[in-house]
Structure formats: C-alpha cells, structure tokens
Scaffold this motif. Structure first.
Motif, PDB file in Angstrom:
ATOM      1  N   ARG A 160       0.839  -1.212   0.000  1.00 23.65           N
ATOM      2  CA  ARG A 160       0.000   0.000   0.000  1.00 23.65           C
ATOM      3  C   ARG A 160       0.867   1.253   0.000  1.00 23.65           C
ATOM      4  O   ARG A 160       0.604   2.218  -0.732  1.00 23.65           O
ATOM      5  CB  ARG A 160      -0.931   0.012   1.216  1.00 23.65           C
ATOM      6  CG  ARG A 160      -2.124  -0.907   1.117  1.00 23.65           C
ATOM      7  CD  ARG A 160      -3.154  -0.567   2.185  1.00 23.65           C
ATOM      8  NE  ARG A 160      -2.594  -0.606   3.533  1.00 23.65           N
ATOM      9  CZ  ARG A 160      -2.590  -1.691   4.302  1.00 23.65           C
ATOM     10  NH1 ARG A 160      -3.085  -2.830   3.841  1.00 23.65           N
ATOM     11  NH2 ARG A 160      -2.087  -1.647   5.529  1.00 23.65           N
ATOM     12  N   GLU A 161       1.913   1.244   0.847  1.00 23.35           N
ATOM     13  CA  GLU A 161       2.775   2.414   0.954  1.00 23.35           C
ATOM     14  C   GLU A 161       3.519   2.663  -0.358  1.00 23.35           C
ATOM     15  O   GLU A 161       3.645   3.805  -0.806  1.00 23.35           O
ATOM     16  CB  GLU A 161       3.764   2.227   2.103  1.00 23.35           C
ATOM     17  CG  GLU A 161       3.098   2.230   3.480  1.00 23.35           C
ATOM     18  CD  GLU A 161       4.061   1.849   4.591  1.00 23.35           C
ATOM     19  OE1 GLU A 161       5.215   1.448   4.277  1.00 23.35           O
ATOM     20  OE2 GLU A 161       3.675   1.942   5.770  1.00 23.35           O
ATOM     21  N   VAL A 162       4.010   1.592  -0.978  1.00 21.37           N
ATOM     22  CA  VAL A 162       4.713   1.737  -2.259  1.00 21.37           C
ATOM     23  C   VAL A 162       3.761   2.255  -3.329  1.00 21.37           C
ATOM     24  O   VAL A 162       4.114   3.150  -4.113  1.00 21.37           O
ATOM     25  CB  VAL A 162       5.336   0.390  -2.691  1.00 21.37           C
ATOM     26  CG1 VAL A 162       5.808   0.456  -4.139  1.00 21.37           C
ATOM     27  CG2 VAL A 162       6.507   0.029  -1.780  1.00 21.37           C
ATOM     28  N   TYR A 163       2.554   1.722  -3.363  1.00 20.09           N
ATOM     29  CA  TYR A 163       1.586   2.138  -4.376  1.00 20.09           C
ATOM     30  C   TYR A 163       1.261   3.632  -4.240  1.00 20.09           C
ATOM     31  O   TYR A 163       1.123   4.334  -5.251  1.00 20.09           O
ATOM     32  CB  TYR A 163       0.309   1.310  -4.259  1.00 20.09           C
ATOM     33  CG  TYR A 163      -0.755   1.706  -5.251  1.00 20.09           C
ATOM     34  CD1 TYR A 163      -0.646   1.335  -6.585  1.00 20.09           C
ATOM     35  CD2 TYR A 163      -1.855   2.460  -4.853  1.00 20.09           C
ATOM     36  CE1 TYR A 163      -1.607   1.713  -7.508  1.00 20.09           C
ATOM     37  CE2 TYR A 163      -2.820   2.845  -5.763  1.00 20.09           C
ATOM     38  CZ  TYR A 163      -2.688   2.468  -7.093  1.00 20.09           C
ATOM     39  OH  TYR A 163      -3.636   2.853  -8.006  1.00 20.09           O
ATOM     40  N   ALA A 164       1.144   4.094  -2.996  1.00 19.23           N
ATOM     41  CA  ALA A 164       0.828   5.512  -2.778  1.00 19.23           C
ATOM     42  C   ALA A 164       1.930   6.405  -3.345  1.00 19.23           C
ATOM     43  O   ALA A 164       1.657   7.422  -3.997  1.00 19.23           O
ATOM     44  CB  ALA A 164       0.631   5.783  -1.288  1.00 19.23           C
ATOM     45  N   VAL A 165       3.193   6.044  -3.108  1.00 17.00           N
ATOM     46  CA  VAL A 165       4.306   6.840  -3.623  1.00 17.00           C
ATOM     47  C   VAL A 165       4.398   6.715  -5.142  1.00 17.00           C
ATOM     48  O   VAL A 165       4.615   7.698  -5.853  1.00 17.00           O
ATOM     49  CB  VAL A 165       5.637   6.412  -2.969  1.00 17.00           C
ATOM     50  CG1 VAL A 165       6.799   7.232  -3.529  1.00 17.00           C
ATOM     51  CG2 VAL A 165       5.571   6.565  -1.453  1.00 17.00           C
ATOM     52  N   GLU A 166       4.226   5.494  -5.633  1.00 18.22           N
ATOM     53  CA  GLU A 166       4.294   5.259  -7.074  1.00 18.22           C
ATOM     54  C   GLU A 166       3.207   6.043  -7.811  1.00 18.22           C
ATOM     55  O   GLU A 166       3.437   6.559  -8.922  1.00 18.22           O
ATOM     56  CB  GLU A 166       4.146   3.767  -7.343  1.00 18.22           C
ATOM     57  CG  GLU A 166       4.442   3.352  -8.767  1.00 18.22           C
ATOM     58  CD  GLU A 166       4.397   1.846  -8.957  1.00 18.22           C
ATOM     59  OE1 GLU A 166       4.654   1.391 -10.083  1.00 18.22           O
ATOM     60  OE2 GLU A 166       4.087   1.126  -7.975  1.00 18.22           O
ATOM     61  N   SER A 167       2.044   6.170  -7.196  1.00 16.85           N
ATOM     62  CA  SER A 167       0.953   6.916  -7.815  1.00 16.85           C
ATOM     63  C   SER A 167       1.295   8.393  -7.939  1.00 16.85           C
ATOM     64  O   SER A 167       0.938   9.048  -8.928  1.00 16.85           O
ATOM     65  CB  SER A 167      -0.335   6.742  -7.005  1.00 16.85           C
ATOM     66  OG  SER A 167      -0.737   5.379  -6.998  1.00 16.85           O
ATOM     67  N   ARG A 168       1.986   8.926  -6.943  1.00 15.34           N
ATOM     68  CA  ARG A 168       2.430  10.317  -7.032  1.00 15.34           C
ATOM     69  C   ARG A 168       3.467  10.478  -8.130  1.00 15.34           C
ATOM     70  O   ARG A 168       3.441  11.450  -8.899  1.00 15.34           O
ATOM     71  CB  ARG A 168       3.027  10.791  -5.698  1.00 15.34           C
ATOM     72  CG  ARG A 168       2.014  10.980  -4.584  1.00 15.34           C
ATOM     73  CD  ARG A 168       2.639  11.583  -3.347  1.00 15.34           C
ATOM     74  NE  ARG A 168       3.211  12.880  -3.625  1.00 15.34           N
ATOM     75  CZ  ARG A 168       4.526  13.139  -3.615  1.00 15.34           C
ATOM     76  NH1 ARG A 168       5.389  12.177  -3.335  1.00 15.34           N
ATOM     77  NH2 ARG A 168       4.957  14.347  -3.864  1.00 15.34           N
TER      78      ARG A 168
END
Length: 293
Positions: A160-168
């Motif tokens: 979840r944390e990686v996805y949030a950063v990757e989305s930015r």
C-alpha cells in the motif's frame, strides 16, 4: 448436508490461498541456500545478521525475540542496545554462541552457517536482492517465526505504501535517465535488483543494461556513453565525479542533477525491507523535484 459441503469447500479454499499458514511446529522449511531446516518450535532467541532482516523481524512485532544483531542494524531504535556480533564478512562466531540463540538468520553469502552447524546452532539463510524478494522474505520469516498472519499484514502494508508513492510519481511528465552508484569502484544496480525496480517505480530509466546483473561492477566509460540526466550516489563522493576521465561532460554533472544519500537515507534505499516506500520517496524527490512535498 449442503451447509457442511460449503464449509468444507471454504476451508479448502483458505488452505490453497494461504499455504503453510496452519502448519504447526515442528515445521521444516527450505532456506535460500536450498537447505531443509527443521524448527522444533517458534524461535525465541534470535540473532539477525542482516539489517533488513532485523527491521523485518521488528516490523512483525517480534523485536523482543532478538538477542543480537549485526554491526549495521540500527533501526528501530531499540535494536541499538542489542549486542553487535560483526558484519556480513566478519561475523564473530564466539560472540554469537555466547548469546545462546536458538536460531541465527544469516545471509547466503559467507560461510557462517557452516561454523554454526559445527557448533550445533540452527541457522536460516536468506537472500533478499530483488523487489519480489522483499515480500517473499517477509513471508518466509513469518513462517520461521510462526507469525504468518502478521507477515501477510506487513506485506499488504508495504505494498500500500509503495503504491501511494508510485501513484504520485506517475504524475511526472518526464522519465529521466539515471545512474545509481553504490561506491566509486564503481558498483551500481541493475534494472532487476530491488533498487532497480524502485528507480522504475520512481519514473526513472536505469542506464545499466539488464544483462549485467543485479549489482554489477561496471566500466566508468559506460556512464560517459549513456550520458545520464540524473546521478544518485550512496557515498559522499559527488565532488570527485567531474575528475573522472570524460565525466565532466555528463549531463547530470553539467546540470548539477546529483543526489547524494548517505547515513539513514542510504539505509532507506539499500535495505530490502519494510521501509522500502520511504526509499522510493527519496528517489521520486530526486528525479522529479516538482513533486517534492
């Protein structure tokens, strides 16, 4: 009858989706050296010989089981008080044995497991080098510790944390070419290493060819040839880069697009463990200054 059938089907589905979760101790697991390791019970006195393993054990809420760590383990704060027993290539076997561990978690590199075996102490070897290894190793350690459910929750949290950063990062307009240097030898990272995957997720383009491997030593001329737009260093040698033959003309150096991450920032990038999203955030800020918070 029908209700019993559906309950049985549900139980079988869970077993298929979560293999090994219900396996009791003693249990036999295969480590990353290909050895079959039988654990009579969930280990309670553990020595961890990799910082990423130390962080993962603690993220599984099992920090209290650690009785010793390698010289470089320094997170979370409480592990700083634990006895230090050497590094990857200079482990102190005598100090490890003095801690009376029931399990030592080691790297596949080096031969510490052989000395431990002669001393009658169980060891379990891991090899976290790719991005997928982060999650595979987390689940494997969950099975070693008897904390499978916690491991699944941790995997989901990291993703979840990686996805949030990757989305930015996906909002960035450009994908700059990137050279990432571990040390001035120079050693770097290939696209399929966990750091290489982070470079891609941060919307950068690694200049190192895939066929050179995960963490190759390269010819300095390759960097001149590829002319990266951004250079990432995890050592304090930025001032020396223009002095290397031909490097003064490299775009990243001419345009001062060099990011140096040392100390705790280097740890976030170089440890394939639960804080990997924070390392990804550093790369996003480096490659795309307009996205910095």
């Amino acid at each position: 009858m029908k209700r019993s059938f559906w309950l049985l089907l549900l139980a079988l589905s869970f077993a298929l989706l979560a293999p090994g979760l219900a396996q009791p101790f003693p249990r036999t697991l295969t480590d990353d050296l290909g050895r079959s390791i039988t654990l009579k019970a969930a280990p309670q006195r553990i020595v961890a010989l990799l910082p990423s393993v130390t962080e993962t054990v603690c993220a599984l809420n099992a920090c209290g089981r650690l009785v010793g760590v390698d010289d470089y383990s320094d997170f979370p704060e409480q592990v700083k008080r634990l006895p230090k027993v050497g590094g990857l290539y200079n482990p102190n076997l005598e100090a490890i044995l003095a801690l009376k561990p029931d399990l030592v978690i080691v790297s596949v590199y080096g031969k510490l497991h052989e000395g431990l075996e002669r001393a009658g102490v169980a060891s379990f070897a891991v090899k976290p080098e790719t991005y997928d290894d982060i999650f595979r190793t987390t689940r494997l350690l969950g099975r070693v510790l008897g904390l499978e459910a916690q491991a699944e929750r941790l995997v989901a949290q990291i993703q979840r944390e990686v996805y949030a950063v990757e989305s930015r990062a996906a909002k960035a307009a450009q994908r700059p070419t990137v050279y990432y240097e571990i040390d001035p030898t120079p050693y770097t990272v290939g696209p399929e290493s966990f750091i290489g995957v982070l470079i891609t997720k941060a919307r950068g383009q690694n200049i190192v060819p895939r066929e050179l491997g995960l963490f190759p030593q390269i010819s300095p001329e390759l960097v001149v040839q590829k002319n990266p737009a951004v250079i990432v260093l995890t050592h304090p040698g930025a001032a020396d880069l223009p002095k290397r033959p031909g490097w003064a003309g490299v775009a990243a150096i001419r345009n001062q697009r060099i990011c140096t991450f040392t100390g705790q920032q280097d740890n976030l990038l170089s440890r394939p463990g639960p804080r990997v999203a924070q390392g990804l955030q550093l790369l996003v800020g480096c490659f795309h200054p307009e996205l910095r918070r």
